[in-house]
Scaffold this motif. Structure first.
Motif, PDB file in Angstrom:
ATOM      1  N   GLN A   1       1.846   7.198  -6.648  1.00  0.00           N
ATOM      2  CA  GLN A   1       0.754   8.109  -6.971  1.00  0.00           C
ATOM      3  C   GLN A   1       1.173   9.551  -6.678  1.00  0.00           C
ATOM      4  O   GLN A   1       2.142   9.780  -5.949  1.00  0.00           O
ATOM      5  N   PRO A   2       0.410  10.534  -7.222  1.00  0.00           N
ATOM      6  CA  PRO A   2       0.739  11.943  -6.920  1.00  0.00           C
ATOM      7  C   PRO A   2       0.696  12.193  -5.407  1.00  0.00           C
ATOM      8  O   PRO A   2      -0.099  11.577  -4.694  1.00  0.00           O
ATOM      9  N   LYS A   3       1.553  13.105  -4.977  1.00  0.00           N
ATOM     10  CA  LYS A   3       1.671  13.433  -3.548  1.00  0.00           C
ATOM     11  C   LYS A   3       0.322  13.838  -2.939  1.00  0.00           C
ATOM     12  O   LYS A   3       0.013  13.510  -1.804  1.00  0.00           O
ATOM     13  N   GLU A   4      -0.502  14.520  -3.731  1.00  0.00           N
ATOM     14  CA  GLU A   4      -1.777  15.047  -3.223  1.00  0.00           C
ATOM     15  C   GLU A   4      -2.666  13.924  -2.691  1.00  0.00           C
ATOM     16  O   GLU A   4      -3.443  14.113  -1.754  1.00  0.00           O
ATOM     17  N   GLN A   5      -2.568  12.766  -3.335  1.00  0.00           N
ATOM     18  CA  GLN A   5      -3.456  11.674  -2.947  1.00  0.00           C
ATOM     19  C   GLN A   5      -3.186  11.231  -1.500  1.00  0.00           C
ATOM     20  O   GLN A   5      -4.115  11.025  -0.727  1.00  0.00           O
ATOM     21  N   THR A   6      -1.897  11.117  -1.158  1.00  0.00           N
ATOM     22  CA  THR A   6      -1.552  10.727   0.213  1.00  0.00           C
ATOM     23  C   THR A   6      -1.959  11.823   1.188  1.00  0.00           C
ATOM     24  O   THR A   6      -2.437  11.549   2.289  1.00  0.00           O
TER      25      THR A   6
ATOM     26  N   LEU B   1       0.836  -1.208   0.000  1.00  0.00           N
ATOM     27  CA  LEU B   1       0.000   0.000   0.000  1.00  0.00           C
ATOM     28  C   LEU B   1       0.869   1.255   0.000  1.00  0.00           C
ATOM     29  O   LEU B   1       0.616   2.204  -0.726  1.00  0.00           O
ATOM     30  N   VAL B   2       1.918   1.229   0.836  1.00  0.00           N
ATOM     31  CA  VAL B   2       2.773   2.406   0.966  1.00  0.00           C
ATOM     32  C   VAL B   2       3.549   2.649  -0.330  1.00  0.00           C
ATOM     33  O   VAL B   2       3.685   3.793  -0.783  1.00  0.00           O
ATOM     34  N   LEU B   3       4.023   1.572  -0.959  1.00  0.00           N
ATOM     35  CA  LEU B   3       4.738   1.743  -2.235  1.00  0.00           C
ATOM     36  C   LEU B   3       3.781   2.255  -3.310  1.00  0.00           C
ATOM     37  O   LEU B   3       4.181   3.035  -4.191  1.00  0.00           O
ATOM     38  N   HIS B   4       2.530   1.832  -3.235  1.00  0.00           N
ATOM     39  CA  HIS B   4       1.531   2.355  -4.176  1.00  0.00           C
ATOM     40  C   HIS B   4       1.384   3.863  -4.007  1.00  0.00           C
ATOM     41  O   HIS B   4       1.346   4.612  -4.984  1.00  0.00           O
ATOM     42  N   MET B   5       1.351   4.316  -2.734  1.00  0.00           N
ATOM     43  CA  MET B   5       1.238   5.753  -2.479  1.00  0.00           C
ATOM     44  C   MET B   5       2.415   6.512  -3.077  1.00  0.00           C
ATOM     45  O   MET B   5       2.262   7.627  -3.579  1.00  0.00           O
ATOM     46  N   LEU B   6       3.600   5.911  -3.014  1.00  0.00           N
ATOM     47  CA  LEU B   6       4.794   6.583  -3.547  1.00  0.00           C
ATOM     48  C   LEU B   6       4.720   6.741  -5.059  1.00  0.00           C
ATOM     49  O   LEU B   6       5.312   7.651  -5.620  1.00  0.00           O
TER      50      LEU B   6
ATOM     51  N   GLN C   1       2.287  11.166   5.715  1.00  0.00           N
ATOM     52  CA  GLN C   1       2.672  12.471   5.146  1.00  0.00           C
ATOM     53  C   GLN C   1       4.186  12.617   5.092  1.00  0.00           C
ATOM     54  O   GLN C   1       4.748  13.032   4.074  1.00  0.00           O
ATOM     55  N   ALA C   2       4.848  12.282   6.203  1.00  0.00           N
ATOM     56  CA  ALA C   2       6.306  12.424   6.255  1.00  0.00           C
ATOM     57  C   ALA C   2       6.961  11.546   5.196  1.00  0.00           C
ATOM     58  O   ALA C   2       7.867  11.973   4.483  1.00  0.00           O
ATOM     59  N   MET C   3       6.457  10.332   5.078  1.00  0.00           N
ATOM     60  CA  MET C   3       7.014   9.402   4.099  1.00  0.00           C
ATOM     61  C   MET C   3       6.856   9.959   2.690  1.00  0.00           C
ATOM     62  O   MET C   3       7.811  10.031   1.939  1.00  0.00           O
ATOM     63  N   ARG C   4       5.630  10.415   2.384  1.00  0.00           N
ATOM     64  CA  ARG C   4       5.380  10.864   1.014  1.00  0.00           C
ATOM     65  C   ARG C   4       6.142  12.148   0.689  1.00  0.00           C
ATOM     66  O   ARG C   4       6.563  12.351  -0.450  1.00  0.00           O
ATOM     67  N   ASN C   5       6.323  13.008   1.697  1.00  0.00           N
ATOM     68  CA  ASN C   5       6.973  14.296   1.445  1.00  0.00           C
ATOM     69  C   ASN C   5       8.488  14.191   1.414  1.00  0.00           C
ATOM     70  O   ASN C   5       9.145  14.888   0.644  1.00  0.00           O
ATOM     71  N   ASP C   6       9.053  13.343   2.289  1.00  0.00           N
ATOM     72  CA  ASP C   6      10.494  13.430   2.509  1.00  0.00           C
ATOM     73  C   ASP C   6      11.304  12.249   2.002  1.00  0.00           C
ATOM     74  O   ASP C   6      12.529  12.305   2.004  1.00  0.00           O
ATOM     75  N   VAL C   7      10.622  11.175   1.594  1.00  0.00           N
ATOM     76  CA  VAL C   7      11.389  10.012   1.150  1.00  0.00           C
ATOM     77  C   VAL C   7      12.112  10.360  -0.159  1.00  0.00           C
ATOM     78  O   VAL C   7      11.606  11.124  -0.984  1.00  0.00           O
ATOM     79  N   LYS C   8      13.317   9.833  -0.299  1.00  0.00           N
ATOM     80  CA  LYS C   8      14.099  10.104  -1.511  1.00  0.00           C
ATOM     81  C   LYS C   8      14.389   8.806  -2.239  1.00  0.00           C
ATOM     82  O   LYS C   8      14.244   7.730  -1.669  1.00  0.00           O
ATOM     83  N   PHE C   9      14.803   8.935  -3.481  1.00  0.00           N
ATOM     84  CA  PHE C   9      15.262   7.764  -4.204  1.00  0.00           C
ATOM     85  C   PHE C   9      16.762   7.905  -4.400  1.00  0.00           C
ATOM     86  O   PHE C   9      17.243   8.978  -4.753  1.00  0.00           O
ATOM     87  N   CYS C  10      17.481   6.804  -4.140  1.00  0.00           N
ATOM     88  CA  CYS C  10      18.938   6.823  -4.241  1.00  0.00           C
ATOM     89  C   CYS C  10      19.353   7.275  -5.639  1.00  0.00           C
ATOM     90  O   CYS C  10      18.840   6.765  -6.642  1.00  0.00           O
ATOM     91  N   GLY C  11      20.248   8.218  -5.724  1.00  0.00           N
ATOM     92  CA  GLY C  11      20.677   8.766  -6.999  1.00  0.00           C
ATOM     93  C   GLY C  11      21.427   7.757  -7.846  1.00  0.00           C
ATOM     94  O   GLY C  11      21.544   7.919  -9.062  1.00  0.00           O
TER      95      GLY C  11
END
Lengths: 205, 205
Positions: A36-41, A29-34, B49-59
């Motif tokens: 999707q657009p940020k607004e959805q989460t 579920l969490v990877l699905h959120m990632l 929210q924190a996850m969706r806003n701040d998570v990064k993907f390894c370059g």
């Protein structure tokens, strides 16, 4: 499970607190959120916060409501002399969907279940008895699930209100519409014969 | 479904946007939250929210990370001459759990799948080819699922990197440890015989 990100780990841990959602489902579920657009989460988390902070329970029937009195209780077209006792708000929604009931509800919030440590005082029974004491209620419909706990709860309430001499009924148990007789369980089939109804009544619906 | 509360309805609608969660399950989850302490819902929504806003993907490898370079890529003890190509971060976690691989990963972010409109340019293939161009990589392990899409993706990447003459391998397909031979599918069983290994090798693990 090893996570490459603490933020991800925290989100998965929180999600997996929900009933029926394990770590793997939470991760999916969490990877699905990632993806999707940020607004959805953001919309999801705001909806959950608003719901948890601002939702109220109806002061009369204990149904979930946005106001102090729920829409059903506040509706003057509803027949306040008939009260249908249900276990939780899912049952209110199920009965409302049938459009066959125009009275009011009373949500108990559970069933008496000593095994789970739930006694009569953990349920909204006192407020029901108080409502009946006022004298406006003429009929009480028991609509709990037909399990040991449901029957116990029915009987407990029945005993509590006996002195007020109001009519009590219980929803009909029988063969579901569309079901084949040969697959019905014996108890249901037996009850459906004992509690048979005049054929003309079945034509009305 | 008729809701007695707009706040509840919004929360259920948002929850049911998640894959595999229908309206009924969403309602069950949301009602569970209402029975739990308020803090639990707050923690969940803040974690999301924190996850969706701040998570990064390894370059470098496109794995999920809290920093610009993930822990695996930043670890000097990892062998940077071997790269394991996987579909998504769940596969990285699965392989990391086995502790059998000490190289680096490259997360494609999917498989080539024309049916779903996913072409090579929607995946992290270019950055992989660039990494190989640098000349440090000696071996590339294909660890995609063994489906039509996985095989197509493997072959596409294989063609892209052929000019650099590095060693490519693919994870072994065969009978799972503990599985009974009679229940194995024919293709897997056939491959496990064709790709048999010296018996001494099987003793090492």
């Amino acid at each position: 499970m090893e996570f490459s990100s603490k933020l991800l780990q925290r989100a998965v841990n929180e999600m997996s607190q929900l009933p029926g959602i394990g770590k793997r489902t939470a991760l999916r579920l969490v990877l699905h959120m990632l993806r999707q657009p940020k607004e959805q989460t953001m919309m999801l988390s705001e909806a959950l916060q608003a719901m948890r902070n601002d939702v109220k329970f109806c002061g009369s029937c204990h149904n979930i409501s946005d106001k102090n009195l729920c829409e059903i209780c506040a509706n003057p077209n509803r027949n306040e002399s008939i009260i249908c006792i249900v276990e939780d708000i899912k049952d209110v929604m199920a009965i409302e969907n049938t459009s066959s009931f125009k009275g009011l509800y009373h949500v108990l919030g559970g069933k008496i279940s000593p095994m789970d440590g739930i006694g009569p005082h953990d349920l909204n029974i006192e407020s029901l008895v108080n409502k009946i004491k006022e004298g406006k209620v003429k009929e009480l419909i028991f609509a709990l699930s037909s399990t040991m706990e449901g029957d116990t709860t029915n009987f407990y309430i029945y005993k509590q209100i006996q002195e007020y001499q109001i009519f009590t009924s219980t929803i009909a148990r029988g063969i579901a519409v569309g079901d084949e007789l040969e697959y019905a369980d014996e108890i249901t089939l037996g009850r459906s014969i004992v509690n048979r109804i005049p054929f003309e009544n079945s034509l009305k619906l």
